[in-house]
Design an enzyme around this catalytic site. Structure first.
Site, PDB file in Angstrom:
ATOM      1  N   THR A 188     -18.341  51.998  13.502  1.00  0.00           N
ATOM      2  CA  THR A 188     -18.098  52.253  12.093  1.00  0.00           C
ATOM      3  C   THR A 188     -16.943  53.228  11.968  1.00  0.00           C
ATOM      4  OG1 THR A 188     -19.075  53.054  10.012  1.00  0.00           O
ATOM      5  CG2 THR A 188     -19.849  54.096  12.038  1.00  0.00           C
ATOM      6  N   GLU A 335     -25.423  52.952   9.665  1.00  0.00           N
ATOM      7  CA  GLU A 335     -26.406  53.679  10.463  1.00  0.00           C
ATOM      8  C   GLU A 335     -27.851  53.357  10.090  1.00  0.00           C
ATOM      9  OE1 GLU A 335     -22.610  56.123  10.351  1.00  0.00           O
ATOM     10  OE2 GLU A 335     -23.742  54.847   8.992  1.00  0.00           O
ATOM     11  N   LYS A 445     -14.300  66.525  -9.220  1.00  0.00           N
ATOM     12  CA  LYS A 445     -14.682  67.775  -9.874  1.00  0.00           C
ATOM     13  C   LYS A 445     -13.531  68.259 -10.731  1.00  0.00           C
ATOM     14  CE  LYS A 445     -16.957  72.208  -9.102  1.00  0.00           C
ATOM     15  NZ  LYS A 445     -17.475  73.177  -8.099  1.00  0.00           N
ATOM     16  N   TRP A 450     -18.673  67.460 -12.892  1.00  0.00           N
ATOM     17  CA  TRP A 450     -18.598  66.359 -11.936  1.00  0.00           C
ATOM     18  C   TRP A 450     -18.401  65.040 -12.674  1.00  0.00           C
ATOM     19  CZ3 TRP A 450     -18.289  67.483  -6.905  1.00  0.00           C
ATOM     20  CH2 TRP A 450     -18.774  68.719  -6.465  1.00  0.00           C
TER      21      TRP A 450
END
Length: 549
Positions: A188, A335, A445, A450
């Site tokens: 990956t 994963e 941000k 956010w």
């Protein structure tokens, strides 16, 4: 752990290991004459599949492959890849599915790092292997995969795949061994450094398969794959085992269609001609299939499409639904083998008109059985289940990667505090529905607030003239960061910045977003950079923009 009562088994009791070979038992029992199809080139039955897997095991053994060795595969999605998914790990060897879209330098790194012994290579990748052969430290020989007439090569060949199978015995007695033996491996890519080796054991893959089978088939709200379905993967088999679905489909004995190299018109043609009813892909591939010439004249009714890898925007979901598809979303990562969550619709959701179902269908979904999922703040505390509070998704399941190959420090970072950290920011509501807001590194941000790049992308995508969109944060002297949007116009359409600003103002007026979320910069482009597995490459976008500043 608590000390519990354990009773020793009777003398002679068989210690049944969860091995991939067990997944082959049921398909041929239930549907021995069911078809495995390779594009427009080949079709055969499950009986033949099982025989070819045994022939391949004999051929590889004759080539010197033994338990503990690593066999690399460079191929398009094919029946050969399916055969390797079983034969190689069933020998006790490890199957390394090489990401053929990596750079030559990265492929050299991954093959040396994995210590590949034998390489199965499609003719299309012979020039690449000839170029890098001298840099591969452990490779002892190559098996050539060809469609018709084998191309000449200077590589040290063991032989040609079909010729080797034809000359091999049709019976192989696959051994028993520890279910915790490594079965598969792939790499990956991240934002920095070399690709990381992710590996899974027989036990993990069998448990993931059984769970996926039950989840896909058992719930009325998400009946994705059942015995009468026809399955075609549109996620590369080199990437997380095509989300593990080939193992599930084979265990079920359903008809499987492998398309070879992905070409949108071919994919749509196979959907029509083979009666495909279930596939999975990333949103960029979905957009390509809807927009291609075959797609424009095709009714997609009956095609259940599981989307993952990146966020499915509301605009694209509605476009697919209007063309007849039934969209579902799943979530996971390399994963996690990968499945963690899935769209789950209750009876009252299914009773709604489809247009009203779409906002629920594009959410990240509900954790599937045996997934222990939390959303935590920076101190590791669970955030409120109010659909608003944000935190990182951390998980435990029996099929998670236990580390990275030869990189214990990075594995320890992945498993900090005994939970696998996904790096995804999300909320969760009272019903347990997860909604990813962004990757931690992609959240913007601005002025202490956010902004979710994924939410902005979904809102922009709802404009009828938008075909694709990507949003990233760029440095801003006053606000810290401000969003920048890349927009691809739909065929025959044109847009300007003012039009997108007016479109987004309606969401400001309704209180859905704040006014500072409207991108100050909107660029109209012909295409958006993608990663090797079709995801939007925001790292590359940011680097390109920063280079201009």
């Amino acid at each position: 752990m608590a000390k519990t009562k354990i009773i020793p088994p009777a003398q002679g009791a068989y210690n049944y290991q969860l091995l991939i070979k067990r997944l082959l038992l049921s398909g041929v029992r239930y549907q021995p004459d069911q078809e495995i199809v390779y594009a427009d080139k080949l079709r055969y039955s499950y009986r033949t599949l099982n025989e070819r897997i045994q022939r391949l095991a004999n051929a590889l053994s004759a080539a010197g492959v033994k338990a503990g060795d690593t066999v690399a595969l460079l191929d398009w999605d094919s029946h050969r890849s399916l055969e390797c998914f079983f034969a190689v790990p069933m020998l006790g060897a490890v199957l390394h599915t090489v990401n053929v879209r990596l750079s030559p330098e990265q492929i050299v790194y991954t093959m040396n790092h994995a210590e590949d012994d034998i390489v199965l290579v499609h003719d299309d990748f012979l020039p690449l292997l000839e170029q890098i052969h001298g840099e591969l430290n452990t490779v002892k020989g190559y098996v050539q995969l060809t469609e018709s007439v084998a191309k000449p090569t200077q590589l040290p060949l063991v032989g040609e795949y079909e010729a080797l199978l034809a000359g091999a015995d049709s019976h192989f007695e696959f051994p028993d061994f520890d279910e915790n033996s490594v079965a598969t491996m792939f790499y990956t890519t991240g934002t920095t450094g070399n690709p990381k080796g992710v590996y899974f054991t027989h036990r993990q893959l069998v448990l993931h398969t059984l769970n996926q089978l039950g989840t896909f088939a058992g719930w009325d709200g998400q009946p994705l794959l059942r015995s009468g379905d026809v399955y075609m993967p549109i996620t590369p088999m080199f990437h997380v085992h095509a989300w593990g679905v080939p193992y599930t489909a084979t265990a079920m004995g359903v008809k499987q269609v492998y398309p070879g190299r992905y070409e949108p018109n071919t994919l749509v043609h196979l959907f029509r001609e083979e009666g495909v009813s279930f596939s999975h892909c990333v949103p960029t591939i979905l957009q390509m299939m809807l927009d291609c010439e075959e797609g424009k004249r095709t009714d997609f009714a009956g095609w259940k499409m599981l989307l993952g890898g990146s966020a499915l925007t509301l605009g694209l979901a509605r476009q697919a639904s209007e063309r007849g598809m039934r969209v579902h979303c799943g979530y996971g990562m390399s994963e996690t083998c990968p499945l963690l969550t899935l769209t789950h619709l209750r009876a009252e959701d299914l009773a709604l008109p489809m247009d009203e179902q779409i906002p629920e269908r594009i959410k990240t979904g509900v954790p599937i059985p045996m997934v222990d999922l939390r959303i935590v703040d920076g101190a590791g505390n669970d955030v409120p289940h109010d659909g608003v509070a944000l935190g990182e998704i951390v998980v435990r399941t029996p099929w998670l990667a236990q580390g990275y190959l030869k990189e214990p420090e990075k594995g320890a970072e992945l498993w900090e505090g005994g939970w696998l950290h996904t790096g995804d920011m999300a909320s969760i509501d009272q019903r347990g529905i997860v909604e990813i807001k962004d990757r931690i590194k992609d959240v913007i941000k601005t002025g202490g607030e956010w902004i979710s790049s994924l939410e902005l992308e979904s809102l922009i995508s709802q404009h009828a003239a938008v075909a694709a969109v990507a949003v990233v944060g760029i440095p801003d002297a006053q606000w810290g960061e401000r969003p920048l949007a890349l927009v691809v116009c739909a065929p025959g359409e044109s847009l300007d910045q003012k039009t997108i600003e007016v479109h987004l103002q309606q969401f400001v007026d309704s209180g859905h977003i704040n006014k500072w979320a409207i991108p100050r910069q909107i660029r109209f482009v012909a295409d958006i950079p993608k990663t090797s597995v079709g995801k939007i490459n925001k790292k590359l976008i940011r680097e390109a923009v920063l280079a201009e500043l």
